[in-house]
Motif scaffolding. Structure first.
Motif, PDB file in Angstrom:
ATOM      1  N   ASP A   1       1.083  -0.986   0.373  1.00  9.84           N
ATOM      2  CA  ASP A   1      -0.117  -0.414  -0.182  1.00  9.84           C
ATOM      3  C   ASP A   1       0.942   1.375  -0.170  1.00  9.84           C
ATOM      4  O   ASP A   1       0.468   2.963   0.373  1.00  9.84           O
ATOM      5  N   LYS A   2       1.746   1.477  -0.351  1.00  8.38           N
ATOM      6  CA  LYS A   2       3.052   2.403  -0.173  1.00  8.38           C
ATOM      7  C   LYS A   2       3.563   2.689   1.275  1.00  8.38           C
ATOM      8  O   LYS A   2       3.848   3.885   1.269  1.00  8.38           O
ATOM      9  N   LEU A   3       3.005   2.079   1.777  1.00 11.82           N
ATOM     10  CA  LEU A   3       2.992   2.540   3.766  1.00 11.82           C
ATOM     11  C   LEU A   3       4.297   2.017   4.245  1.00 11.82           C
ATOM     12  O   LEU A   3       4.349   0.731   4.469  1.00 11.82           O
ATOM     13  N   VAL A   4       4.926   2.608   5.356  1.00 13.71           N
ATOM     14  CA  VAL A   4       5.420   2.419   5.942  1.00 13.71           C
ATOM     15  C   VAL A   4       5.024   2.456   7.455  1.00 13.71           C
ATOM     16  O   VAL A   4       4.670   3.532   8.367  1.00 13.71           O
ATOM     17  N   LYS A   5       4.519   1.533   8.501  1.00 14.75           N
ATOM     18  CA  LYS A   5       3.750   1.782   9.883  1.00 14.75           C
ATOM     19  C   LYS A   5       4.854   1.491  10.456  1.00 14.75           C
ATOM     20  O   LYS A   5       5.262   0.278  11.108  1.00 14.75           O
ATOM     21  N   ILE A   6       5.082   2.166  12.006  1.00 17.15           N
ATOM     22  CA  ILE A   6       5.550   1.885  13.306  1.00 17.15           C
ATOM     23  C   ILE A   6       4.113   1.176  14.561  1.00 17.15           C
ATOM     24  O   ILE A   6       3.271   1.612  14.495  1.00 17.15           O
TER      25      ILE A   6
END
Length: 108
Positions: free
Chosen positions: A67-72
């Motif tokens: 989804d083109k995202l980086v999540k923490i």
């Protein structure tokens, strides 16, 4: 505290009427903590997850997705802490620096 820094960024997936801000706190020792607005719901990734990694201290997990995202994420609760945007293609790799103060991610 002297030497401490605080900065705020808008979370990507905010649906809260109050607005969703991730507040990043860096103390004078260089320790970093990201605090997410508790009224902003966590939505997880909307695409296939390609990469996950623990922070060196084990308190956070970073994930990169189609989804083109980086999540923490908070590793103890599984709660999403913050979403990082900016990739124009699928994120295939994400990792913490050895000291846990930075995240590096790559897309293809």
């Amino acid at each position: 505290a002297t030497g401490a820094e605080v900065w705020t960024s808008r979370c990507h997936d905010c649906t809260s009427k109050h607005g969703c801000l991730c507040t990043t706190l860096e103390n004078e020792d260089g320790d970093v903590e990201v605090v997410r607005n508790p009224e902003c719901p966590s939505t997880g990734h909307s695409g296939e997850v390609h990469s996950v990694a623990f922070s060196p201290d084990g308190t956070r997990v970073v994930s990169g997705s189609a989804d083109k995202l980086v999540k923490i994420w908070d590793s103890a609760t599984g709660s999403e802490v913050c979403t990082l945007t900016g990739h124009s293609a699928e994120v295939i790799s994400a990792s913490f620096s050895p000291d846990g103060k930075r995240i590096v991610s790559g897309s293809a």
